[in-house]
Design a protein around this motif. Structure first.
Motif, PDB file in Angstrom:
ATOM      1  N   MET B  15       0.831  -1.213   0.000  1.00 54.42           N
ATOM      2  CA  MET B  15       0.000   0.000   0.000  1.00 54.42           C
ATOM      3  C   MET B  15       0.861   1.257   0.000  1.00 54.42           C
ATOM      4  SD  MET B  15      -3.245  -0.642  -0.234  1.00 54.42           S
ATOM      5  CE  MET B  15      -4.237   0.665   0.490  1.00 54.42           C
ATOM      6  N   THR B  16       1.936   1.259   0.735  1.00 53.75           N
ATOM      7  CA  THR B  16       2.786   2.459   0.732  1.00 53.75           C
ATOM      8  C   THR B  16       3.457   2.631  -0.630  1.00 53.75           C
ATOM      9  OG1 THR B  16       4.591   1.185   1.716  1.00 53.75           O
ATOM     10  CG2 THR B  16       3.242   2.469   3.215  1.00 53.75           C
ATOM     11  N   CYS B  17       3.799   1.525  -1.275  1.00 50.63           N
ATOM     12  CA  CYS B  17       4.367   1.632  -2.626  1.00 50.63           C
ATOM     13  C   CYS B  17       3.388   2.307  -3.569  1.00 50.63           C
ATOM     14  CB  CYS B  17       4.709   0.243  -3.172  1.00 50.63           C
ATOM     15  SG  CYS B  17       6.225  -0.448  -2.500  1.00 50.63           S
ATOM     16  N   ILE B  18       2.145   1.861  -3.511  1.00 48.54           N
ATOM     17  CA  ILE B  18       1.135   2.448  -4.384  1.00 48.54           C
ATOM     18  C   ILE B  18       0.918   3.916  -4.025  1.00 48.54           C
ATOM     19  CG2 ILE B  18      -1.261   2.294  -5.144  1.00 48.54           C
ATOM     20  CD1 ILE B  18      -1.178  -0.663  -4.531  1.00 48.54           C
ATOM     21  N   ALA B  19       0.898   4.178  -2.736  1.00 48.76           N
ATOM     22  CA  ALA B  19       0.648   5.543  -2.279  1.00 48.76           C
ATOM     23  C   ALA B  19       1.783   6.486  -2.689  1.00 48.76           C
ATOM     24  CB  ALA B  19       0.465   5.564  -0.768  1.00 48.76           C
ATOM     25  N   ALA B  20       2.961   5.915  -2.892  1.00 48.45           N
ATOM     26  CA  ALA B  20       4.109   6.745  -3.266  1.00 48.45           C
ATOM     27  C   ALA B  20       3.988   7.263  -4.702  1.00 48.45           C
ATOM     28  CB  ALA B  20       5.407   5.947  -3.091  1.00 48.45           C
ATOM     29  N   HIS B  21       3.100   6.664  -5.463  1.00 48.28           N
ATOM     30  CA  HIS B  21       2.876   7.107  -6.845  1.00 48.28           C
ATOM     31  C   HIS B  21       1.417   7.493  -7.031  1.00 48.28           C
ATOM     32  CE1 HIS B  21       6.799   5.446  -8.120  1.00 48.28           C
ATOM     33  NE2 HIS B  21       6.539   4.505  -7.241  1.00 48.28           N
ATOM     34  N   PRO B  22       0.995   8.560  -6.404  1.00 49.51           N
ATOM     35  CA  PRO B  22      -0.422   8.911  -6.522  1.00 49.51           C
ATOM     36  C   PRO B  22      -0.738   9.262  -7.970  1.00 49.51           C
ATOM     37  CG  PRO B  22       0.811  10.672  -5.490  1.00 49.51           C
ATOM     38  CD  PRO B  22       1.775   9.546  -5.687  1.00 49.51           C
ATOM     39  N   SER B  23      -1.926   8.947  -8.358  1.00 46.63           N
ATOM     40  CA  SER B  23      -2.429   9.244  -9.705  1.00 46.63           C
ATOM     41  C   SER B  23      -1.654   8.516 -10.796  1.00 46.63           C
ATOM     42  CB  SER B  23      -2.415  10.757  -9.990  1.00 46.63           C
ATOM     43  OG  SER B  23      -1.097  11.206 -10.226  1.00 46.63           O
ATOM     44  N   ASP B  24      -0.939   7.455 -10.431  1.00 53.44           N
ATOM     45  CA  ASP B  24      -0.368   6.547 -11.427  1.00 53.44           C
ATOM     46  C   ASP B  24      -1.071   5.196 -11.283  1.00 53.44           C
ATOM     47  OD1 ASP B  24       1.384   8.152 -12.678  1.00 53.44           O
ATOM     48  OD2 ASP B  24       3.202   7.308 -11.769  1.00 53.44           O
ATOM     49  N   VAL B  25      -1.254   4.528 -12.396  1.00 57.76           N
ATOM     50  CA  VAL B  25      -1.768   3.158 -12.333  1.00 57.76           C
ATOM     51  C   VAL B  25      -0.588   2.213 -12.479  1.00 57.76           C
ATOM     52  CG1 VAL B  25      -3.181   1.429 -13.485  1.00 57.76           C
ATOM     53  CG2 VAL B  25      -4.045   3.759 -13.238  1.00 57.76           C
ATOM     54  N   LEU B  26      -0.317   1.434 -11.418  1.00 58.82           N
ATOM     55  CA  LEU B  26       0.840   0.546 -11.419  1.00 58.82           C
ATOM     56  C   LEU B  26       0.405  -0.896 -11.647  1.00 58.82           C
ATOM     57  CD1 LEU B  26       2.691   1.942  -8.260  1.00 58.82           C
ATOM     58  CD2 LEU B  26       3.076   2.564 -10.652  1.00 58.82           C
ATOM     59  N   SER B  27       1.140  -1.601 -12.478  1.00 55.27           N
ATOM     60  CA  SER B  27       0.834  -3.011 -12.688  1.00 55.27           C
ATOM     61  C   SER B  27       1.341  -3.824 -11.503  1.00 55.27           C
ATOM     62  CB  SER B  27       1.490  -3.503 -13.967  1.00 55.27           C
ATOM     63  OG  SER B  27       2.880  -3.606 -13.780  1.00 55.27           O
ATOM     64  N   THR B  28       0.795  -5.031 -11.383  1.00 56.75           N
ATOM     65  CA  THR B  28       1.218  -5.921 -10.301  1.00 56.75           C
ATOM     66  C   THR B  28       2.731  -6.142 -10.351  1.00 56.75           C
ATOM     67  OG1 THR B  28      -0.904  -7.045 -10.455  1.00 56.75           O
ATOM     68  CG2 THR B  28       0.831  -8.161  -9.247  1.00 56.75           C
ATOM     69  N   ALA B  29       3.249  -6.273 -11.578  1.00 57.90           N
ATOM     70  CA  ALA B  29       4.686  -6.521 -11.734  1.00 57.90           C
ATOM     71  C   ALA B  29       5.508  -5.338 -11.208  1.00 57.90           C
ATOM     72  CB  ALA B  29       5.008  -6.774 -13.199  1.00 57.90           C
ATOM     73  N   GLN B  30       5.075  -4.146 -11.520  1.00 62.51           N
ATOM     74  CA  GLN B  30       5.794  -2.961 -11.039  1.00 62.51           C
ATOM     75  C   GLN B  30       5.794  -2.906  -9.521  1.00 62.51           C
ATOM     76  OE1 GLN B  30       3.410  -0.195 -13.606  1.00 62.51           O
ATOM     77  NE2 GLN B  30       5.349   0.881 -13.855  1.00 62.51           N
ATOM     78  N   ILE B  31       4.625  -3.178  -8.948  1.00 64.84           N
ATOM     79  CA  ILE B  31       4.490  -3.122  -7.489  1.00 64.84           C
ATOM     80  C   ILE B  31       5.362  -4.196  -6.839  1.00 64.84           C
ATOM     81  CG2 ILE B  31       2.874  -3.357  -5.577  1.00 64.84           C
ATOM     82  CD1 ILE B  31       0.696  -2.337  -7.537  1.00 64.84           C
ATOM     83  N   ALA B  32       5.309  -5.397  -7.408  1.00 63.72           N
ATOM     84  CA  ALA B  32       6.109  -6.498  -6.854  1.00 63.72           C
ATOM     85  C   ALA B  32       7.591  -6.143  -6.892  1.00 63.72           C
ATOM     86  CB  ALA B  32       5.842  -7.781  -7.634  1.00 63.72           C
ATOM     87  N   ASP B  33       7.989  -5.529  -7.984  1.00 63.79           N
ATOM     88  CA  ASP B  33       9.390  -5.153  -8.128  1.00 63.79           C
ATOM     89  C   ASP B  33       9.782  -4.132  -7.067  1.00 63.79           C
ATOM     90  OD1 ASP B  33      11.883  -5.241  -9.631  1.00 63.79           O
ATOM     91  OD2 ASP B  33      11.408  -3.159 -10.144  1.00 63.79           O
ATOM     92  N   GLU B  34       8.944  -3.131  -6.915  1.00 62.80           N
ATOM     93  CA  GLU B  34       9.260  -2.058  -5.976  1.00 62.80           C
ATOM     94  C   GLU B  34       9.205  -2.526  -4.522  1.00 62.80           C
ATOM     95  OE1 GLU B  34       7.999   2.629  -5.525  1.00 62.80           O
ATOM     96  OE2 GLU B  34       7.710   1.490  -7.368  1.00 62.80           O
ATOM     97  N   ALA B  35       8.268  -3.408  -4.245  1.00 60.38           N
ATOM     98  CA  ALA B  35       8.114  -3.896  -2.870  1.00 60.38           C
ATOM     99  C   ALA B  35       9.066  -5.054  -2.577  1.00 60.38           C
ATOM    100  CB  ALA B  35       6.671  -4.331  -2.623  1.00 60.38           C
ATOM    101  N   ARG B  36       9.723  -5.568  -3.603  1.00 59.50           N
ATOM    102  CA  ARG B  36      10.620  -6.715  -3.470  1.00 59.50           C
ATOM    103  C   ARG B  36       9.884  -7.925  -2.907  1.00 59.50           C
ATOM    104  NH1 ARG B  36      15.936  -4.028  -3.500  1.00 59.50           N
ATOM    105  NH2 ARG B  36      15.315  -1.887  -3.913  1.00 59.50           N
ATOM    106  N   LEU B  37       8.738  -8.170  -3.497  1.00 61.29           N
ATOM    107  CA  LEU B  37       7.961  -9.343  -3.102  1.00 61.29           C
ATOM    108  C   LEU B  37       7.661 -10.164  -4.352  1.00 61.29           C
ATOM    109  CD1 LEU B  37       5.429  -7.576  -0.705  1.00 61.29           C
ATOM    110  CD2 LEU B  37       7.338  -9.044  -0.050  1.00 61.29           C
ATOM    111  N   GLU B  38       7.326 -11.442  -4.151  1.00 60.52           N
ATOM    112  CA  GLU B  38       6.994 -12.294  -5.292  1.00 60.52           C
ATOM    113  C   GLU B  38       5.723 -11.826  -5.964  1.00 60.52           C
ATOM    114  OE1 GLU B  38       8.996 -14.623  -6.507  1.00 60.52           O
ATOM    115  OE2 GLU B  38      10.370 -13.896  -4.959  1.00 60.52           O
TER     116      GLU B  38
END
Lengths: 150, 150
Positions: B15-38
């Motif tokens: 959630m904080t990763c998503i919140a860090a990019h307000p008004s952007d639509v992030l794909s699951t892959a982008q989020i996983a990459d940024e959060a360092r999760l599978e």
DNA sequence: TCAATACCGGACCAAAATGGTACTGTTTTC
DNA sequence: GAAAACAGTACCATTTTGGTCCGGTATTGA
């Protein structure tokens, strides 16, 4: 559901039973009967509570358990910690350093702060208050403060 | 240890990763990459967070996820409830009536009170505060109030 | 129209935690 | 020395948790 384990729940019941008979030494069987729990389960609980120094045990005939200190001096946090170990909402709240993401993880500080606040809530509830069986004032206050700040 | 599940912990990171990019639509892959999760794990998290109405999803090419409302309007309690269901420390704190011991169990009221206080602590922490990565004032206040009353 | 992208909704499985039980030993009292 | 009662430990069934995978559907754009 963010809950304590069932054994922790049972432990609070057992502790209030013991607290209801101050200065009496109660056997495991008596406590199990009063708490309406299985004897082996109660035995296990009392062992853990004893290790944590919350109850005193006496062996031999007419042995049993007694509170190690007054009910006013035992908090819900004491009981929870006796059963589940240190209070911390996440793994890195308790033992930090083994999470390689910690550097760029801005979340851990927030969780630590929250864990501290929750520990405070648990410390504010004493066994004496639980025995009284009333929705106690201190915890309510904490709720309202938190909500007012939200 | 009285902790939230690991997935709940992950959910706050996501959630904080998503919140860090307000008004952007992030794909699951982008989020996983940024959060360092599978990726499959993140996918599962986002599904649950979507059901709870915390994130909006967009399908198709260039689809992804976005916060459903401002970070200031999303609390830690929202995230925890999305992942683990209603906040209650014991079984009878949430669903009462199925415990036959309830009548003579003076403990349930205390647990309910404590559960409420903890819910307050969780509601007091917003996603915006977590994003800032600072030990926030409100939770600290709740701690101190609770300790002062102990 | 068609292909690529990306979310949706399940089912599924292995590993760990939990709750509960049993058994043997030791201490104390009578 | 026999009975009462706690101490320690080991064990097992069940549930929960964490993680993965797959077929389906919607959207975009060439």
């Amino acid at each position: 559901m963010l809950r304590v384990s069932r054994l922790t729940d049972y432990a609070t019941v057992v502790m209030t039973c013991i607290a209801a008979h101050p200065s009496d030494v109660l056997s495991t069987a008596q406590i199990a009967d009063e708490a309406r729990l299985e004897l082996p389960t109660v035995s296990k609980l009392l062992k853990l509570l004893g290790h944590a120094g919350l109850v005193e045990s006496f062996r031999g005939v007419n042995g049993g358990y007694r509170l190690a200190r007054p009910a006013e001096a035992i908090s819900l946090a004491d009981i929870v910690e006796a059963m589940e170990g240190p209070i911390g909402m996440t793994e890195c709240s308790v033992a930090q350093g083994q999470c390689d993401r910690q550097a760029q993880c801005g979340v851990s500080d927030s969780w630590r702060s929250v864990s501290g606040a929750i520990g405070g809530v648990l410390r504010a509830m004493t066994l004496a208050q639980m025995l009284a069986g009333r929705p106690t004032a201190p915890a309510k206050d904490a709720t309202q403060v938190a909500q007012a700040n939200a």
